[in-house]
Motif scaffolding. Structure first.
Motif, PDB file in Angstrom:
ATOM      1  N   MET A 163      -3.027   2.967  -9.834  1.00 22.42           N
ATOM      2  CA  MET A 163      -2.386   4.257  -9.602  1.00 22.42           C
ATOM      3  C   MET A 163      -1.407   4.131  -8.437  1.00 22.42           C
ATOM      4  N   VAL A 164      -0.131   4.400  -8.705  1.00 20.70           N
ATOM      5  CA  VAL A 164       0.905   4.318  -7.689  1.00 20.70           C
ATOM      6  C   VAL A 164       1.466   5.713  -7.456  1.00 20.70           C
ATOM      7  N   THR A 165       1.544   6.105  -6.202  1.00 23.14           N
ATOM      8  CA  THR A 165       2.179   7.359  -5.822  1.00 23.14           C
ATOM      9  C   THR A 165       3.385   7.028  -4.957  1.00 23.14           C
ATOM     10  N   THR A 166       4.522   7.670  -5.216  1.00 18.88           N
ATOM     11  CA  THR A 166       5.726   7.385  -4.454  1.00 18.88           C
ATOM     12  C   THR A 166       6.201   8.635  -3.716  1.00 18.88           C
ATOM     13  N   LEU A 167       6.828   8.402  -2.572  1.00 19.66           N
ATOM     14  CA  LEU A 167       7.554   9.450  -1.851  1.00 19.66           C
ATOM     15  C   LEU A 167       8.856   8.819  -1.370  1.00 19.66           C
ATOM     16  N   VAL A 168       9.859   8.919  -2.208  1.00 18.84           N
ATOM     17  CA  VAL A 168      11.184   8.373  -1.921  1.00 18.84           C
ATOM     18  C   VAL A 168      12.181   9.472  -2.243  1.00 18.84           C
ATOM     19  N   ARG A 169      12.717  10.127  -1.208  1.00 22.93           N
ATOM     20  CA  ARG A 169      13.528  11.323  -1.422  1.00 22.93           C
ATOM     21  C   ARG A 169      15.016  11.018  -1.575  1.00 22.93           C
ATOM     22  N   ASN A 170      15.435   9.817  -1.169  1.00 18.85           N
ATOM     23  CA  ASN A 170      16.834   9.432  -1.325  1.00 18.85           C
ATOM     24  C   ASN A 170      17.128   9.192  -2.804  1.00 18.85           C
ATOM     25  N   GLY A 171      18.176   9.830  -3.327  1.00 20.92           N
ATOM     26  CA  GLY A 171      18.429   9.840  -4.767  1.00 20.92           C
ATOM     27  C   GLY A 171      18.587   8.493  -5.430  1.00 20.92           C
ATOM     28  N   THR A 172      19.437   7.616  -4.880  1.00 17.75           N
ATOM     29  CA  THR A 172      19.722   6.344  -5.539  1.00 17.75           C
ATOM     30  C   THR A 172      18.504   5.435  -5.626  1.00 17.75           C
ATOM     31  N   PRO A 173      17.810   5.136  -4.501  1.00 20.25           N
ATOM     32  CA  PRO A 173      16.616   4.297  -4.637  1.00 20.25           C
ATOM     33  C   PRO A 173      15.497   4.966  -5.424  1.00 20.25           C
ATOM     34  N   ARG A 174      15.438   6.297  -5.385  1.00 23.22           N
ATOM     35  CA  ARG A 174      14.400   6.991  -6.146  1.00 23.22           C
ATOM     36  C   ARG A 174      14.571   6.750  -7.634  1.00 23.22           C
ATOM     37  N   LEU A 175      15.819   6.839  -8.115  1.00 23.24           N
ATOM     38  CA  LEU A 175      16.077   6.607  -9.532  1.00 23.24           C
ATOM     39  C   LEU A 175      15.799   5.163  -9.911  1.00 23.24           C
ATOM     40  N   GLY A 176      16.214   4.229  -9.050  1.00 21.99           N
ATOM     41  CA  GLY A 176      15.951   2.821  -9.331  1.00 21.99           C
ATOM     42  C   GLY A 176      14.476   2.518  -9.373  1.00 21.99           C
ATOM     43  N   LEU A 177      13.733   3.125  -8.467  1.00 22.08           N
ATOM     44  CA  LEU A 177      12.288   2.902  -8.397  1.00 22.08           C
ATOM     45  C   LEU A 177      11.595   3.451  -9.637  1.00 22.08           C
ATOM     46  N   ARG A 178      12.000   4.617 -10.071  1.00 24.16           N
ATOM     47  CA  ARG A 178      11.408   5.185 -11.284  1.00 24.16           C
ATOM     48  C   ARG A 178      11.601   4.244 -12.469  1.00 24.16           C
ATOM     49  N   ALA A 179      12.786   3.671 -12.561  1.00 26.36           N
ATOM     50  CA  ALA A 179      13.086   2.793 -13.692  1.00 26.36           C
ATOM     51  C   ALA A 179      12.213   1.541 -13.681  1.00 26.36           C
ATOM     52  N   VAL A 180      12.089   0.894 -12.526  1.00 26.65           N
ATOM     53  CA  VAL A 180      11.331  -0.353 -12.492  1.00 26.65           C
ATOM     54  C   VAL A 180       9.829  -0.105 -12.601  1.00 26.65           C
ATOM     55  N   LEU A 181       9.334   0.992 -12.043  1.00 26.85           N
ATOM     56  CA  LEU A 181       7.897   1.276 -12.120  1.00 26.85           C
ATOM     57  C   LEU A 181       7.473   1.632 -13.537  1.00 26.85           C
TER      58      LEU A 181
ATOM     59  N   ARG B 122      -7.326   7.759   3.945  1.00 25.75           N
ATOM     60  CA  ARG B 122      -7.794   7.759   2.545  1.00 25.75           C
ATOM     61  C   ARG B 122      -7.763   6.346   1.958  1.00 25.75           C
ATOM     62  N   ARG B 123      -7.203   5.394   2.694  1.00 26.97           N
ATOM     63  CA  ARG B 123      -7.235   3.975   2.388  1.00 26.97           C
ATOM     64  C   ARG B 123      -6.362   3.509   1.215  1.00 26.97           C
ATOM     65  N   PRO B 124      -5.272   4.195   0.865  1.00 29.13           N
ATOM     66  CA  PRO B 124      -4.359   3.545  -0.090  1.00 29.13           C
ATOM     67  C   PRO B 124      -3.583   2.449   0.616  1.00 29.13           C
ATOM     68  N   LYS B 125      -3.155   1.447  -0.132  1.00 27.73           N
ATOM     69  CA  LYS B 125      -2.266   0.436   0.411  1.00 27.73           C
ATOM     70  C   LYS B 125      -0.887   1.072   0.610  1.00 27.73           C
ATOM     71  N   LEU B 126      -0.196   0.683   1.674  1.00 24.97           N
ATOM     72  CA  LEU B 126       1.101   1.259   1.981  1.00 24.97           C
ATOM     73  C   LEU B 126       2.205   0.225   1.797  1.00 24.97           C
ATOM     74  N   LEU B 127       3.078   0.478   0.844  1.00 26.73           N
ATOM     75  CA  LEU B 127       4.211  -0.397   0.567  1.00 26.73           C
ATOM     76  C   LEU B 127       5.467   0.352   0.995  1.00 26.73           C
ATOM     77  N   LEU B 128       6.247  -0.234   1.890  1.00 27.11           N
ATOM     78  CA  LEU B 128       7.379   0.455   2.492  1.00 27.11           C
ATOM     79  C   LEU B 128       8.699  -0.042   1.898  1.00 27.11           C
ATOM     80  N   LEU B 129       9.529   0.896   1.452  1.00 27.34           N
ATOM     81  CA  LEU B 129      10.852   0.571   0.924  1.00 27.34           C
ATOM     82  C   LEU B 129      11.876   0.698   2.051  1.00 27.34           C
TER      83      LEU B 129
END
Length: 208
Positions: free
Chosen positions: A1-19, A69-76
Motif C-alpha cells: 500500500m503506497v500513499t502519496t502527497l505530492v502537490r506539485n502538478g508535474t511530478p504528481r502526474l509523472g508519479l501517478r503514471a509510474v505507480l 504510525r511506522r510507514p516507510k518514508l520515501l522522499l521525492l
C-alpha cells in the motif's frame, strides 16, 4: 500500500503514471493534503508514504506524528541537491527519488529497496552530498571507528547497492551483510541505512 502527497502538478502526474504500472504496488492512494494522509493511515496499513520534499520541510510537525504510525518514508527531491533542513531531521527519510530520474524502473527499485529495509539513494544524490562536503572544506570530526569490512559495506551502500549485490561483490552471505549493516547503524547512531550514509558523508567517512 503506497500513499502519496505530492502537490506539485508535474511530478504528481509523472508519479501517478509510474505507480500505476509498478509491479510491487498493490494499492495506491494519492492525497491532496495531510488530512487525506491521516484518513489513509486510519483506514488501514500504509507501507510507504511517498512525499515531496516541499511538504517534508513545511510540515515537519505533522510528519513526526505520521512517522509514529511506522510507514516507510520515501522522499521525492526536486533535484539531487538535498536541502539542509532534510539532512537535519528528524525524521530521516528511508530513501530518496529525484524528479528528473522519475522512471518506472527507478520507482519500482526504490519501493522494493525501501520495503526490504535497504537504502534507495540515487548516485546523483550521493555525489551531490560529497561535492557539498568538499566545497565547504569542513566536516565533523571523525569519531567513529569502523572495521575494514564495515568500511567496504558502507561504501557500497553509498553506491546504492542492495544486500544481495554487496554480498556478491564481497563474496559473503546476505546474512553477513545484514549483520554488518546493523553494526554500522549502531556505530553511526543512525535509525536507517539512508541516515547512515548521510551521517558517514557528513563525518568524512565517505570521501570519494
Amino acid at each position: 500500500m503506497v500513499t502519496t502527497l505530492v502537490r506539485n502538478g508535474t511530478p504528481r502526474l509523472g508519479l501517478r503514471a509510474v505507480l500505476s504500472d509498478a509491479p510491487s504496488v498493490g494499492e495506491v492512494r494519492h492525497c491532496g493534503d495531510w488530512r487525506e494522509v491521516e484518513d489513509a493511515l486510519g483506514a488501514g496499513r500504509v507501507d510507504v508514504l511517498l512525499l515531496h520534499e516541499d511538504d517534508y520541510v513545511r510540515d515537519r510537525g505533522v510528519l513526526a506524528g505520521v512517522r509514529r504510525r511506522r510507514p516507510k518514508l520515501l522522499l521525492l527531491l526536486s533535484s539531487d541537491d538535498v536541502r539542509e533542513e532534510i539532512l537535519a531531521g528528524p525524521p530521516v527519510p528511508d530513501g530518496f527519488l529525484v524528479e528528473d530520474e522519475l522512471t518506472a524502473s527507478a520507482v519500482e527499485d526504490a519501493l522494493q529497496r525501501t520495503l526490504a529495509g535497504e537504502v534507495p539513494m540515487p548516485t546523483s544524490v550521493t555525489r551531490g552530498l560529497l561535492d557539498r562536503l568538499r566545497e565547504s572544506g569542513q566536516h565533523r570530526p571523525r569519531e567513529v571507528s569502523l572495521t575494514a569490512r564495515e568500511n567496504e559495506v558502507l561504501l557500497l551502500l553509498a553506491e546504492g547497492m542492495s544486500n544481495k549485490q554487496i554480498a556478491r561483490r564481497l563474496g559473503i552471505s546476505s546474512h553477513g551483510v545484514k549483520r554488518i549493516v546493523a553494526s554500522l547503524l549502531l556505530k553511526l547512531g543512525a535509525p536507517n541505512r539512508t541516515a547512515a550514509v548521510v551521517t558517514a558523508i557528513q563525518n568524512g567517512l565517505i570521501t570519494c
